[in-house]
Design a protein around this motif. Structure first.
Motif, PDB file in Angstrom:
ATOM      1  N   MET A   1      43.680  28.043  12.676  1.00  0.00           N
ATOM      2  CA  MET A   1      43.611  29.503  12.286  1.00  0.00           C
ATOM      3  C   MET A   1      43.145  30.170  13.483  1.00  0.00           C
ATOM      4  O   MET A   1      41.717  30.171  13.524  1.00  0.00           O
ATOM      5  CB  MET A   1      43.439  29.811  11.358  1.00  0.00           C
ATOM      6  N   GLU A   2      43.494  31.394  14.090  1.00  0.00           N
ATOM      7  CA  GLU A   2      42.857  32.098  14.848  1.00  0.00           C
ATOM      8  C   GLU A   2      41.905  32.935  14.573  1.00  0.00           C
ATOM      9  O   GLU A   2      41.937  33.538  13.299  1.00  0.00           O
ATOM     10  CB  GLU A   2      44.106  32.869  15.749  1.00  0.00           C
ATOM     11  N   ASN A   3      40.664  33.190  15.300  1.00  0.00           N
ATOM     12  CA  ASN A   3      39.659  34.091  14.545  1.00  0.00           C
ATOM     13  C   ASN A   3      40.250  35.601  14.476  1.00  0.00           C
ATOM     14  O   ASN A   3      39.630  36.346  13.594  1.00  0.00           O
ATOM     15  CB  ASN A   3      38.481  34.246  15.625  1.00  0.00           C
ATOM     16  N   ASP A   4      41.019  35.980  15.328  1.00  0.00           N
ATOM     17  CA  ASP A   4      41.874  37.322  14.947  1.00  0.00           C
ATOM     18  C   ASP A   4      42.409  37.485  13.757  1.00  0.00           C
ATOM     19  O   ASP A   4      42.600  38.449  13.057  1.00  0.00           O
ATOM     20  CB  ASP A   4      42.860  37.873  15.933  1.00  0.00           C
ATOM     21  N   ARG A   5      43.053  36.489  13.402  1.00  0.00           N
ATOM     22  CA  ARG A   5      43.920  36.435  11.999  1.00  0.00           C
ATOM     23  C   ARG A   5      42.574  36.530  10.828  1.00  0.00           C
ATOM     24  O   ARG A   5      43.052  37.280   9.941  1.00  0.00           O
ATOM     25  CB  ARG A   5      44.928  34.955  11.652  1.00  0.00           C
ATOM     26  N   ALA A  43      47.174  44.968  12.187  1.00  0.00           N
ATOM     27  CA  ALA A  43      47.578  45.068  13.438  1.00  0.00           C
ATOM     28  C   ALA A  43      46.865  43.497  14.275  1.00  0.00           C
ATOM     29  O   ALA A  43      47.122  42.752  14.682  1.00  0.00           O
ATOM     30  CB  ALA A  43      47.081  46.089  14.274  1.00  0.00           C
ATOM     31  N   GLN A  44      45.586  43.569  13.883  1.00  0.00           N
ATOM     32  CA  GLN A  44      44.774  42.298  14.349  1.00  0.00           C
ATOM     33  C   GLN A  44      45.056  41.145  13.697  1.00  0.00           C
ATOM     34  O   GLN A  44      45.346  40.213  14.368  1.00  0.00           O
ATOM     35  CB  GLN A  44      43.372  42.588  13.942  1.00  0.00           C
ATOM     36  N   ASN A  45      45.588  40.717  12.532  1.00  0.00           N
ATOM     37  CA  ASN A  45      46.220  39.635  11.785  1.00  0.00           C
ATOM     38  C   ASN A  45      47.605  39.523  12.745  1.00  0.00           C
ATOM     39  O   ASN A  45      47.885  38.187  12.768  1.00  0.00           O
ATOM     40  CB  ASN A  45      46.574  40.041  10.302  1.00  0.00           C
ATOM     41  N   LEU A  46      48.548  40.417  12.816  1.00  0.00           N
ATOM     42  CA  LEU A  46      49.730  40.062  13.337  1.00  0.00           C
ATOM     43  C   LEU A  46      49.615  39.792  15.019  1.00  0.00           C
ATOM     44  O   LEU A  46      50.079  38.792  15.413  1.00  0.00           O
ATOM     45  CB  LEU A  46      50.588  41.172  13.405  1.00  0.00           C
ATOM     46  N   TYR A  47      48.512  40.241  15.289  1.00  0.00           N
ATOM     47  CA  TYR A  47      48.130  39.809  16.888  1.00  0.00           C
ATOM     48  C   TYR A  47      47.803  38.196  16.703  1.00  0.00           C
ATOM     49  O   TYR A  47      48.073  37.359  17.682  1.00  0.00           O
ATOM     50  CB  TYR A  47      46.980  40.552  17.349  1.00  0.00           C
ATOM     51  N   GLY A  48      46.878  37.797  15.903  1.00  0.00           N
ATOM     52  CA  GLY A  48      46.384  36.571  15.532  1.00  0.00           C
ATOM     53  C   GLY A  48      47.530  35.574  15.686  1.00  0.00           C
ATOM     54  O   GLY A  48      47.534  34.616  16.017  1.00  0.00           O
ATOM     55  N   GLN A  49      48.566  36.114  14.551  1.00  0.00           N
ATOM     56  CA  GLN A  49      49.883  35.161  14.274  1.00  0.00           C
ATOM     57  C   GLN A  49      50.624  34.850  15.675  1.00  0.00           C
ATOM     58  O   GLN A  49      51.067  33.917  15.828  1.00  0.00           O
ATOM     59  CB  GLN A  49      50.640  35.662  13.151  1.00  0.00           C
ATOM     60  N   ALA A  50      50.614  35.998  16.529  1.00  0.00           N
ATOM     61  CA  ALA A  50      51.449  36.010  17.764  1.00  0.00           C
ATOM     62  C   ALA A  50      50.607  34.900  18.646  1.00  0.00           C
ATOM     63  O   ALA A  50      51.458  34.230  19.098  1.00  0.00           O
ATOM     64  CB  ALA A  50      51.500  37.258  18.267  1.00  0.00           C
ATOM     65  N   LYS A  51      49.514  35.139  18.787  1.00  0.00           N
ATOM     66  CA  LYS A  51      48.719  34.101  19.777  1.00  0.00           C
ATOM     67  C   LYS A  51      48.940  32.596  19.171  1.00  0.00           C
ATOM     68  O   LYS A  51      49.027  31.996  19.922  1.00  0.00           O
ATOM     69  CB  LYS A  51      47.197  34.392  19.558  1.00  0.00           C
ATOM     70  N   ASP A  52      48.786  32.327  17.833  1.00  0.00           N
ATOM     71  CA  ASP A  52      49.138  31.295  17.429  1.00  0.00           C
ATOM     72  C   ASP A  52      50.611  30.495  17.486  1.00  0.00           C
ATOM     73  O   ASP A  52      50.643  29.329  17.966  1.00  0.00           O
ATOM     74  CB  ASP A  52      48.849  31.181  15.875  1.00  0.00           C
ATOM     75  N   ALA A  53      51.521  31.472  17.396  1.00  0.00           N
ATOM     76  CA  ALA A  53      52.927  31.118  17.636  1.00  0.00           C
ATOM     77  C   ALA A  53      53.031  30.824  19.109  1.00  0.00           C
ATOM     78  O   ALA A  53      53.727  29.855  19.461  1.00  0.00           O
ATOM     79  CB  ALA A  53      53.776  32.215  17.317  1.00  0.00           C
ATOM     80  N   ALA A  54      52.396  31.587  19.861  1.00  0.00           N
ATOM     81  CA  ALA A  54      52.489  31.282  21.379  1.00  0.00           C
ATOM     82  C   ALA A  54      51.799  30.000  21.779  1.00  0.00           C
ATOM     83  O   ALA A  54      52.464  28.967  22.593  1.00  0.00           O
ATOM     84  CB  ALA A  54      51.923  32.441  22.430  1.00  0.00           C
ATOM     85  N   ARG A  55      50.683  29.697  21.275  1.00  0.00           N
ATOM     86  CA  ARG A  55      50.067  28.555  21.587  1.00  0.00           C
ATOM     87  C   ARG A  55      50.792  27.302  21.005  1.00  0.00           C
ATOM     88  O   ARG A  55      50.914  26.199  21.614  1.00  0.00           O
ATOM     89  CB  ARG A  55      48.658  28.375  20.683  1.00  0.00           C
TER      90      ARG A  55
END
Length: 124
Positions: A1-5, A43-55
């Protein structure tokens, strides 16, 4: 899980609490600050989800490319064996096909280049 999430979820929760406290106390400033913190957290949570999906997509693509590379030798070897078997089963047909390909390549390579007519010069 990403820190941003994680941070986004925490901010979202803290913003909800702050907004609720502002509602109960009737303080518009606290209520507004809570809503802003909640929106920032979302917004930060969504950004983290997008980063996880991209990874995850990148990792899947890398794994697919590795598998394709590792199996390419087997595919080439299987194709070569299949062609060798066809040639052994039908040597005359194989020779005719190879001759036809050679003839077509010869025509393509010995054909004179096509030059378009020159413009600007008129014939008399």
């Amino acid at each position: 899980m990403e820190n941003d999430r994680i941070a986004g979820s925490a901010k979202d929760f803290a913003g909800r609490v702050e907004g609720t406290v502002g509602d109960i106390a009737g303080d518009a400033k606290t209520q507004a600050a809570g809503r802003i913190r909640e929106a920032t957290g979302t917004a930060q949570n969504l950004y983290g989800q997008a980063k996880d999906a991209a990874r995850e997509a990148t990792d899947a693509a890398v794994n697919y490319a590795k598998d394709a590379y590792e199996n390419s030798g087997d595919t080439f070897r299987d194709g070569s064996q299949a062609i060798a078997k066809k040639v052994q089963d039908n040597p005359l047909g194989s020779m005719l096909i190879a001759g036809g390909i050679g003839f077509a390549l010869g025509l393509l390579l010995t054909r004179p280049p096509h030059h378009p007519p020159q413009r600007g010069r008129q014939r008399l």
